[in-house]
Design a protein around this motif. Structure first.
Motif, PDB file in Angstrom:
ATOM      1  N   GLU A  79      -6.990 -12.865   6.776  1.00 34.92           N
ATOM      2  CA  GLU A  79      -5.734 -12.432   7.383  1.00 34.92           C
ATOM      3  C   GLU A  79      -5.768 -12.643   8.893  1.00 34.92           C
ATOM      4  O   GLU A  79      -4.784 -13.082   9.497  1.00 34.92           O
ATOM      5  N   SER A  81       4.304  -8.535   7.757  1.00 32.86           N
ATOM      6  CA  SER A  81       3.015  -8.002   8.199  1.00 32.86           C
ATOM      7  C   SER A  81       2.307  -9.001   9.110  1.00 32.86           C
ATOM      8  O   SER A  81       1.748  -8.632  10.148  1.00 32.86           O
ATOM      9  N   GLN A 119       0.296   3.886   2.764  1.00 29.91           N
ATOM     10  CA  GLN A 119       0.624   3.504   4.149  1.00 29.91           C
ATOM     11  C   GLN A 119       2.110   3.646   4.449  1.00 29.91           C
ATOM     12  O   GLN A 119       2.596   3.123   5.458  1.00 29.91           O
ATOM     13  N   ARG A 179     -11.211  -3.131  -1.021  1.00 34.07           N
ATOM     14  CA  ARG A 179     -10.254  -3.234   0.096  1.00 34.07           C
ATOM     15  C   ARG A 179     -10.296  -4.630   0.702  1.00 34.07           C
ATOM     16  O   ARG A 179      -9.300  -5.326   0.765  1.00 34.07           O
ATOM     17  N   PHE A 180     -11.467  -5.034   1.194  1.00 35.06           N
ATOM     18  CA  PHE A 180     -11.784  -6.418   1.569  1.00 35.06           C
ATOM     19  C   PHE A 180     -13.302  -6.519   1.663  1.00 35.06           C
ATOM     20  O   PHE A 180     -13.986  -5.486   1.631  1.00 35.06           O
ATOM     21  N   LEU A 237       1.401  -7.763  12.809  1.00 34.96           N
ATOM     22  CA  LEU A 237       0.007  -7.589  13.236  1.00 34.96           C
ATOM     23  C   LEU A 237      -0.519  -8.827  13.970  1.00 34.96           C
ATOM     24  O   LEU A 237      -1.699  -8.895  14.306  1.00 34.96           O
ATOM     25  N   LEU A 255      -5.189  -6.193  13.293  1.00 29.69           N
ATOM     26  CA  LEU A 255      -5.708  -5.642  12.038  1.00 29.69           C
ATOM     27  C   LEU A 255      -6.837  -4.611  12.179  1.00 29.69           C
ATOM     28  O   LEU A 255      -6.705  -3.477  11.713  1.00 29.69           O
ATOM     29  N   THR A 274      -4.525   3.540   9.975  1.00 28.02           N
ATOM     30  CA  THR A 274      -4.542   3.464   8.517  1.00 28.02           C
ATOM     31  C   THR A 274      -5.550   4.421   7.891  1.00 28.02           C
ATOM     32  O   THR A 274      -5.213   5.172   6.974  1.00 28.02           O
ATOM     33  N   ASP A 323       3.501  -5.862   2.127  1.00 25.27           N
ATOM     34  CA  ASP A 323       2.304  -5.303   2.765  1.00 25.27           C
ATOM     35  C   ASP A 323       2.616  -4.093   3.639  1.00 25.27           C
ATOM     36  O   ASP A 323       2.009  -3.909   4.699  1.00 25.27           O
ATOM     37  N   TRP A 344      -5.972  -1.539  14.060  1.00 26.20           N
ATOM     38  CA  TRP A 344      -4.885  -0.872  13.338  1.00 26.20           C
ATOM     39  C   TRP A 344      -5.449  -0.065  12.159  1.00 26.20           C
ATOM     40  O   TRP A 344      -5.021   1.058  11.899  1.00 26.20           O
ATOM     41  N   LEU A 345      -6.449  -0.637  11.494  1.00 27.60           N
ATOM     42  CA  LEU A 345      -7.079   0.103  10.386  1.00 27.60           C
ATOM     43  C   LEU A 345      -7.716   1.388  10.912  1.00 27.60           C
ATOM     44  O   LEU A 345      -7.529   2.463  10.354  1.00 27.60           O
ATOM     45  N   HIS A 399       0.868  -1.191   0.000  1.00 29.00           N
ATOM     46  CA  HIS A 399       0.000   0.000   0.000  1.00 29.00           C
ATOM     47  C   HIS A 399       0.897   1.230   0.000  1.00 29.00           C
ATOM     48  O   HIS A 399       1.523   1.530   1.033  1.00 29.00           O
ATOM     49  N   HIS A 404      -2.563 -12.383   1.976  1.00 26.24           N
ATOM     50  CA  HIS A 404      -2.574 -13.106   3.258  1.00 26.24           C
ATOM     51  C   HIS A 404      -2.996 -14.575   3.144  1.00 26.24           C
ATOM     52  O   HIS A 404      -2.192 -15.459   3.383  1.00 26.24           O
ATOM     53  N   HIS A 432      -7.807  -8.341  -0.026  1.00 26.48           N
ATOM     54  CA  HIS A 432      -7.312  -9.104   1.131  1.00 26.48           C
ATOM     55  C   HIS A 432      -8.290 -10.226   1.455  1.00 26.48           C
ATOM     56  O   HIS A 432      -9.497 -10.061   1.270  1.00 26.48           O
TER      57      HIS A 432
HETATM   58  N1  GUN Z   1      -7.352  -5.632   5.289  1.00 26.98           N
HETATM   59  C1  GUN Z   1      -8.111  -4.604   4.839  1.00 26.98           C
HETATM   60  N2  GUN Z   1      -7.370  -3.497   4.668  1.00 26.98           N
HETATM   61  C2  GUN Z   1      -6.121  -3.826   4.999  1.00 26.98           C
HETATM   62  C3  GUN Z   1      -4.899  -3.096   5.009  1.00 26.98           C
HETATM   63  O1  GUN Z   1      -4.822  -1.920   4.677  1.00 26.98           O
HETATM   64  N3  GUN Z   1      -3.802  -3.796   5.419  1.00 26.98           N
HETATM   65  C4  GUN Z   1      -3.849  -5.098   5.776  1.00 26.98           C
HETATM   66  N4  GUN Z   1      -2.730  -5.706   6.162  1.00 26.98           N
HETATM   67  N5  GUN Z   1      -4.993  -5.790   5.782  1.00 26.98           N
HETATM   68  C5  GUN Z   1      -6.107  -5.164   5.397  1.00 26.98           C
END
Ligand code: GUN
Ligand code: ZN
Length: 455
Positions: A236, A297, A83, A205-206, A301, A94, A102, A323, A97-98, A80, A272, A233
């Motif tokens: 993860e 990563s 980031q 994104r996911f 994380l 995760l 993020t 990542d 952290w977002l 990213h 992941h 993603h």
């Molecule tokens: N899953 C959704 N967004 C992200 C991200 O920005 N980084 C990671 N590692 N996992 C995510």
């Protein structure tokens, strides 16, 4: 009139196929005193210097890179760029952290001046680490991707990137809508996909941050553009998996959500892939989707340990990835070191030959770009690195004791970092020279590597 050929004399390593877990020696080509010949930015020949020196075309310049090790440029299959400033943020897993780090960082990419400055730093940092191609997340802002592609094109890089699709479960000012997200993605495809050395990735994104409608439209777009990548993603973190299961109760699994919306196919890259079951892996293998293994990563994380052997059994293409900013290094050498440790935590072993395959030709195959990059087959684009295996006293001492190539490579991946990268070449031009410790652009400069005219 084309420029004269350039030849690089060094130890040269590249891969012809996957050495697998048994480190098949036929998959590897290594020339202790080798020559890589480049014409018009492409590989003309590679082989022993003793054979090739006599065959060079008139006017060819020979750069003496000895005692360096020349390898194809590293390929980062998931990173990213927005980031960059999130790296090394303390104390969360995760989902927190977002929220905490993020999303606030990505909000700043509404500002084009900020985006441009981060792009330049990001690309400098990739080149300093020997990475020549990456699959890159932007932010939800369309112009974050325009800015990235402009910067990558100016440097002649082969890059794949996409605008994040995200219409729920994130801050209001980072949301798009299903229609706007897909419309802007289509505009970016039109402008950038296949232009220069650039490619587009449709980038939800996911599953958690996209509504069913957004995923449906993303799947339609993917169907309309089979040469475009899909990048997202999956599986993860255990809390993330549980949330995805609650949001899509009709799906067999988290991975199945993407499958049902037509997002699982060739040129899909899933970051992941830790908490998958055998059915998921089988589907990924059948569909031709690739897994981006992100060891720094996953450790940072606390996400879990990727299962290389299970992915191999399901014939899933694997790429390595930093990542960043969940990952802790821009460098593939640091990434390989942690990949080995993650494998150890699973009772598995990642040999050095396989590791460097994954960082080069394996990454190209994971991205479906093996016709263009990944090794030194004649005609491929001449993106490569010159590595110094004696760049620190410890590495010099340890590699001097190594008895075999794979022992040397294992010391390199375990102890090496950006200090090992002496120069990075893009289509045969020096794009970074360690003597200056900055990216050299756009002029040609060989820095610490002395050009020696052929007599
Ligand atoms: N899953 C959704 N967004 C992200 C991200 O920005 N980084 C990671 N590692 N996992 C995510
Ligand atoms: Zn990621």
């Amino acid at each position: 009139m084309s420029a004269p050929a350039q030849a690089y004399r060094a130890s040269i390593l590249h891969f012809l196929s996957d050495p697998g877990s048994g480190d098949d020696p036929h998959a590897t080509e290594f020339f202790e005193d080798g020559l890589l010949v480049v014409l018009d930015g492409r590989v003309l020949a590679v082989g022993p210097a003793a054979d090739l020196l006599a065959t060079l075309p008139p006017g060819a310049q020979v750069m003496d890179c000895r005692p360096g090790l020349v390898m194809p440029g590293f390929i980062d299959t998931h990173i990213h760029y927005p980031q960059t400033d999130v790296i090394a943020s303390f104390g969360t897993q995760l989902l927190d952290w977002l929220e905490r780090y993020t999303f606030p960082a990505e909000r700043q990419f509404a500002d084009a001046v900020h985006a441009r400055a981060v792009c330049e730093f990001f690309l400098d940092e990739l080149l300093r680490n020997g990475t020549t191609t990456a699959l890159v997340f932007g932010t939800v802002h369309k112009q974050s991707v325009d800015t990235f592609f402009e910067a990558a094109e100016a440097r002649g890089l082969r890059m794949v990137a996409g605008k994040v699709l995200m219409d729920r479960h994130c801050p209001e000012d980072l949301r798009d809508t299903p229609e706007a997200g897909v419309r802007e993605s289509a505009q970016l495809i039109e402008r950038w996909h296949g232009h220069a050395r650039l490619g587009y990735a449709i980038t939800p994104r996911f599953a958690i941050t996209s509504s069913d409608e957004q995923l449906r439209l993303a799947g339609e777009l993917a169907r309309a553009h089979p040469s475009v990548h899909v990048h997202t993603h999956v599986a993860e973190n255990l809390d993330e998996v549980a949330w995805a299961r609650r949001l899509f109760p009709w799906s067999r699994s988290y991975l199945d959500v993407y499958d049902r919306f037509g997002l699982l196919r060739e040129r899909t890259v899933l970051a992941h892939c830790i908490h998958l079951d055998e059915g998921d892996r089988r589907r990924m293998g059948e569909a031709g989707a690739a897994a981006a293994f992100c060891p720094t990563s996953n450790l940072f994380l606390g996400s879990g340990f990727f299962d290389i052997e299970a992915a191999d059994r399901a014939r899933i293409r694997i790429g390595l990835a930093t990542d960043v900013g969940g990952g802790t290094s821009f460098g593939m050498l640091r990434t390989l070191a942690d990949a080995y440790k993650v494998a150890q935590m699973r009772g598995q072993s990642l040999g050095a030959t396989r590791a460097f395959y994954l960082a080069t030709l394996g990454g190209a195959r994971a991205l479906g770009l093996e016709r263009e990059i990944g090794n030194f087959s004649p005609g491929k684009e001449a993106d490569f690195v010159v590595l110094d295996l004696a760049c620190t006293p410890l590495l010099a001492r340890r590699t001097a004791l190594a008895r075999t190539l794979s022992e040397r490579l294992f010391a390199l991946m375990t102890l090496g970092d950006d200090r090992c990268v002496r120069a990075t070449y893009i289509e045969g031009r020096a794009a970074m020279c360690a003597s200056a410790r900055t990216a050299a652009r756009p002029s040609l400069s060989f820095g610490a590597i002395d050009p020696v005219s052929r007599t």
